[in-house]
Write a protein that holds these residues in place. Sequence first.
Motif, PDB file in Angstrom:
ATOM      1  N   SER A 165      42.301   8.490 -32.596  1.00  0.00           N
ATOM      2  CA  SER A 165      43.667   8.002 -32.769  1.00  0.00           C
ATOM      3  C   SER A 165      43.885   6.681 -32.032  1.00  0.00           C
ATOM      4  O   SER A 165      43.419   6.503 -30.903  1.00  0.00           O
ATOM      5  CB  SER A 165      44.658   9.048 -32.237  1.00  0.00           C
ATOM      6  OG  SER A 165      45.970   8.533 -32.227  1.00  0.00           O
ATOM      7  N   ALA A 166      44.598   5.753 -32.665  1.00  0.00           N
ATOM      8  CA  ALA A 166      44.960   4.481 -32.036  1.00  0.00           C
ATOM      9  C   ALA A 166      46.241   3.963 -32.698  1.00  0.00           C
ATOM     10  O   ALA A 166      46.590   4.387 -33.805  1.00  0.00           O
ATOM     11  CB  ALA A 166      43.843   3.450 -32.162  1.00  0.00           C
ATOM     12  N   LEU A 185      40.346  -4.756 -34.820  1.00  0.00           N
ATOM     13  CA  LEU A 185      39.615  -4.038 -35.856  1.00  0.00           C
ATOM     14  C   LEU A 185      40.111  -4.540 -37.208  1.00  0.00           C
ATOM     15  O   LEU A 185      41.303  -4.419 -37.510  1.00  0.00           O
ATOM     16  CB  LEU A 185      39.855  -2.521 -35.753  1.00  0.00           C
ATOM     17  CG  LEU A 185      39.353  -1.810 -34.495  1.00  0.00           C
ATOM     18  CD1 LEU A 185      39.871  -0.373 -34.456  1.00  0.00           C
ATOM     19  CD2 LEU A 185      37.830  -1.818 -34.442  1.00  0.00           C
ATOM     20  N   SER A 186      39.225  -5.111 -37.990  1.00  0.00           N
ATOM     21  CA  SER A 186      39.601  -5.677 -39.299  1.00  0.00           C
ATOM     22  C   SER A 186      40.758  -6.653 -39.164  1.00  0.00           C
ATOM     23  O   SER A 186      41.736  -6.612 -39.930  1.00  0.00           O
ATOM     24  CB  SER A 186      39.958  -4.550 -40.281  1.00  0.00           C
ATOM     25  OG  SER A 186      38.865  -3.671 -40.448  1.00  0.00           O
ATOM     26  N   ALA A 187      40.663  -7.536 -38.160  1.00  0.00           N
ATOM     27  CA  ALA A 187      41.633  -8.611 -37.929  1.00  0.00           C
ATOM     28  C   ALA A 187      43.011  -8.086 -37.522  1.00  0.00           C
ATOM     29  O   ALA A 187      44.000  -8.824 -37.574  1.00  0.00           O
ATOM     30  CB  ALA A 187      41.762  -9.499 -39.162  1.00  0.00           C
ATOM     31  N   ARG A 188      43.089  -6.846 -37.084  1.00  0.00           N
ATOM     32  CA  ARG A 188      44.335  -6.287 -36.586  1.00  0.00           C
ATOM     33  C   ARG A 188      44.113  -5.721 -35.195  1.00  0.00           C
ATOM     34  O   ARG A 188      43.040  -5.216 -34.886  1.00  0.00           O
ATOM     35  CB  ARG A 188      44.866  -5.191 -37.520  1.00  0.00           C
ATOM     36  CG  ARG A 188      45.233  -5.723 -38.905  1.00  0.00           C
ATOM     37  CD  ARG A 188      45.843  -4.651 -39.762  1.00  0.00           C
ATOM     38  NE  ARG A 188      46.226  -5.147 -41.074  1.00  0.00           N
ATOM     39  CZ  ARG A 188      46.840  -4.417 -41.998  1.00  0.00           C
ATOM     40  NH1 ARG A 188      47.113  -3.145 -41.746  1.00  0.00           N
ATOM     41  NH2 ARG A 188      47.160  -4.939 -43.161  1.00  0.00           N
ATOM     42  N   SER A 189      45.151  -5.804 -34.354  1.00  0.00           N
ATOM     43  CA  SER A 189      45.032  -5.380 -32.965  1.00  0.00           C
ATOM     44  C   SER A 189      45.446  -3.919 -32.811  1.00  0.00           C
ATOM     45  O   SER A 189      46.498  -3.501 -33.317  1.00  0.00           O
ATOM     46  CB  SER A 189      45.907  -6.262 -32.066  1.00  0.00           C
ATOM     47  OG  SER A 189      45.446  -7.595 -32.083  1.00  0.00           O
ATOM     48  N   TYR A 190      44.620  -3.167 -32.083  1.00  0.00           N
ATOM     49  CA  TYR A 190      44.890  -1.753 -31.837  1.00  0.00           C
ATOM     50  C   TYR A 190      44.813  -1.459 -30.342  1.00  0.00           C
ATOM     51  O   TYR A 190      44.058  -2.097 -29.600  1.00  0.00           O
ATOM     52  CB  TYR A 190      43.877  -0.863 -32.558  1.00  0.00           C
ATOM     53  CG  TYR A 190      44.011  -0.866 -34.064  1.00  0.00           C
ATOM     54  CD1 TYR A 190      44.744   0.114 -34.716  1.00  0.00           C
ATOM     55  CD2 TYR A 190      43.385  -1.838 -34.830  1.00  0.00           C
ATOM     56  CE1 TYR A 190      44.861   0.121 -36.096  1.00  0.00           C
ATOM     57  CE2 TYR A 190      43.500  -1.846 -36.207  1.00  0.00           C
ATOM     58  CZ  TYR A 190      44.240  -0.861 -36.839  1.00  0.00           C
ATOM     59  OH  TYR A 190      44.347  -0.859 -38.214  1.00  0.00           O
ATOM     60  N   ALA A 191      45.599  -0.485 -29.925  1.00  0.00           N
ATOM     61  CA  ALA A 191      45.543   0.004 -28.546  1.00  0.00           C
ATOM     62  C   ALA A 191      45.865   1.487 -28.569  1.00  0.00           C
ATOM     63  O   ALA A 191      46.152   2.064 -29.629  1.00  0.00           O
ATOM     64  CB  ALA A 191      46.513  -0.745 -27.644  1.00  0.00           C
ATOM     65  N   SER A 192      45.838   2.094 -27.401  1.00  0.00           N
ATOM     66  CA  SER A 192      46.003   3.541 -27.331  1.00  0.00           C
ATOM     67  C   SER A 192      47.363   3.967 -27.875  1.00  0.00           C
ATOM     68  O   SER A 192      47.451   4.548 -28.936  1.00  0.00           O
ATOM     69  CB  SER A 192      45.829   4.032 -25.888  1.00  0.00           C
ATOM     70  OG  SER A 192      46.082   5.414 -25.799  1.00  0.00           O
ATOM     71  N   GLY A 193      48.420   3.677 -27.143  1.00  0.00           N
ATOM     72  CA  GLY A 193      49.744   4.023 -27.635  1.00  0.00           C
ATOM     73  C   GLY A 193      50.017   5.503 -27.669  1.00  0.00           C
ATOM     74  O   GLY A 193      51.127   5.955 -27.921  1.00  0.00           O
ATOM     75  N   GLN A 194      49.001   6.334 -27.411  1.00  0.00           N
ATOM     76  CA  GLN A 194      49.148   7.778 -27.457  1.00  0.00           C
ATOM     77  C   GLN A 194      48.366   8.381 -26.298  1.00  0.00           C
ATOM     78  O   GLN A 194      47.154   8.306 -26.273  1.00  0.00           O
ATOM     79  CB  GLN A 194      48.620   8.359 -28.772  1.00  0.00           C
ATOM     80  CG  GLN A 194      49.377   7.906 -30.000  1.00  0.00           C
ATOM     81  CD  GLN A 194      50.725   8.576 -30.121  1.00  0.00           C
ATOM     82  OE1 GLN A 194      51.024   9.556 -29.453  1.00  0.00           O
ATOM     83  NE2 GLN A 194      51.573   8.033 -30.977  1.00  0.00           N
ATOM     84  N   THR A 195      49.063   8.940 -25.321  1.00  0.00           N
ATOM     85  CA  THR A 195      48.374   9.669 -24.266  1.00  0.00           C
ATOM     86  C   THR A 195      48.352  11.152 -24.581  1.00  0.00           C
ATOM     87  O   THR A 195      47.725  11.937 -23.894  1.00  0.00           O
ATOM     88  CB  THR A 195      49.063   9.461 -22.908  1.00  0.00           C
ATOM     89  OG1 THR A 195      50.431   9.837 -23.010  1.00  0.00           O
ATOM     90  CG2 THR A 195      48.985   7.995 -22.498  1.00  0.00           C
ATOM     91  N   GLY A 196      49.057  11.533 -25.629  1.00  0.00           N
ATOM     92  CA  GLY A 196      49.056  12.935 -26.022  1.00  0.00           C
ATOM     93  C   GLY A 196      48.282  13.143 -27.295  1.00  0.00           C
ATOM     94  O   GLY A 196      47.339  12.429 -27.587  1.00  0.00           O
ATOM     95  N   PHE A 197      48.721  14.140 -28.100  1.00  0.00           N
ATOM     96  CA  PHE A 197      47.963  14.466 -29.293  1.00  0.00           C
ATOM     97  C   PHE A 197      48.852  14.595 -30.517  1.00  0.00           C
ATOM     98  O   PHE A 197      48.498  15.249 -31.471  1.00  0.00           O
ATOM     99  CB  PHE A 197      47.200  15.788 -29.076  1.00  0.00           C
ATOM    100  CG  PHE A 197      48.030  16.866 -28.439  1.00  0.00           C
ATOM    101  CD1 PHE A 197      47.911  17.098 -27.075  1.00  0.00           C
ATOM    102  CD2 PHE A 197      48.916  17.630 -29.176  1.00  0.00           C
ATOM    103  CE1 PHE A 197      48.668  18.094 -26.479  1.00  0.00           C
ATOM    104  CE2 PHE A 197      49.662  18.615 -28.579  1.00  0.00           C
ATOM    105  CZ  PHE A 197      49.541  18.860 -27.210  1.00  0.00           C
ATOM    106  N   SER A 198      50.036  13.937 -30.493  1.00  0.00           N
ATOM    107  CA  SER A 198      50.980  14.094 -31.596  1.00  0.00           C
ATOM    108  C   SER A 198      50.402  13.692 -32.939  1.00  0.00           C
ATOM    109  O   SER A 198      50.624  14.399 -33.929  1.00  0.00           O
ATOM    110  CB  SER A 198      52.272  13.324 -31.307  1.00  0.00           C
ATOM    111  OG  SER A 198      52.009  11.962 -31.068  1.00  0.00           O
ATOM    112  N   PRO A 199      49.674  12.571 -33.069  1.00  0.00           N
ATOM    113  CA  PRO A 199      49.146  12.253 -34.404  1.00  0.00           C
ATOM    114  C   PRO A 199      48.089  13.247 -34.855  1.00  0.00           C
ATOM    115  O   PRO A 199      47.954  13.520 -36.046  1.00  0.00           O
ATOM    116  CB  PRO A 199      48.539  10.854 -34.219  1.00  0.00           C
ATOM    117  CG  PRO A 199      48.257  10.737 -32.775  1.00  0.00           C
ATOM    118  CD  PRO A 199      49.329  11.530 -32.091  1.00  0.00           C
ATOM    119  N   LEU A 200      47.347  13.810 -33.910  1.00  0.00           N
ATOM    120  CA  LEU A 200      46.325  14.786 -34.259  1.00  0.00           C
ATOM    121  C   LEU A 200      46.957  16.120 -34.639  1.00  0.00           C
ATOM    122  O   LEU A 200      46.518  16.793 -35.562  1.00  0.00           O
ATOM    123  CB  LEU A 200      45.355  14.957 -33.086  1.00  0.00           C
ATOM    124  CG  LEU A 200      44.621  13.665 -32.700  1.00  0.00           C
ATOM    125  CD1 LEU A 200      43.922  13.842 -31.362  1.00  0.00           C
ATOM    126  CD2 LEU A 200      43.631  13.266 -33.760  1.00  0.00           C
TER     127      LEU A 200
END
Length: 263
Positions: A148-149, A202-217
């Motif tokens: 997740s990111a 990643l693919s010309a777009r910036s990503y970071a954590s943004g999630q310390t939990g597991f809501s998207p999972l």
Amino acid sequence: MDNALGLVVTGGGARGAYQAGVLKRIGEIKRVQTHGNPFPIIGGASAGAINGSALAVGSDDFALATQVIARLWSELKPSDVFRCDLLSQTRTSLAWILDLSFGGIVGGGNARSLLDATPLRRYLNKHLDCDRIQDNIKRGHVYALAISATNYNSGKSYLFIQGRKGHPMWNRSRRVTLATKITVDHVCASAAIPLVFQPVSLSARSYASGQTGFSPLVSAAKISNIKWRLRTGKILPWHKSWGSFSMLCSWTTLPRTSNTWSG
């Protein structure tokens, strides 16, 4: 994939070390040593993305993989994660001072993070052979790995999935799944704490954590119509479908013995 037990390892900095201890104890169970990886589906966010990816890489020998993960965490130093030298700290501090004080005059945008996480990328490249993930998927040691990111450009939460052909996919208004080959870049993106570490492209777009939990999972599990029950800070599955997860969380009371974390 029916009646599968999955594992979600969450974020939260030092929680990764607690996770390593619990996983090591799971790897010591005789049934696990006999039958191999008990979690065909693995999901991770932030520090959990590092542990989850390491499990997928070593899923052909789950017990050994958990031992290696625990050892690496016990030996981890700050300099393995971010640059601690005076020159790097001074350069970063000056960039922030200039941006905050004179950004309107000389132009801002030079300060991207408080710390330089370049050493973490080198460390993961040294210890994480992501090419083995697909090999283990083909040989049936693991079914899927999900990382997740958060996309800085859109603000949406992305779930990067590498799995066996035909694995489930889904999309929601603020959550997107993307089938891809997981690399160290994806792991670094998931572990990039906003403002603390620089975002990862990643693919010309910036990503970071943004999630310390597991809501998207967990949202993925909800989409699969999983039934859950919550008890003492842990979510335990009813084992109804491929997305069933066993949560490892709330471990702050686990003891530490000698130089390894134990559950």
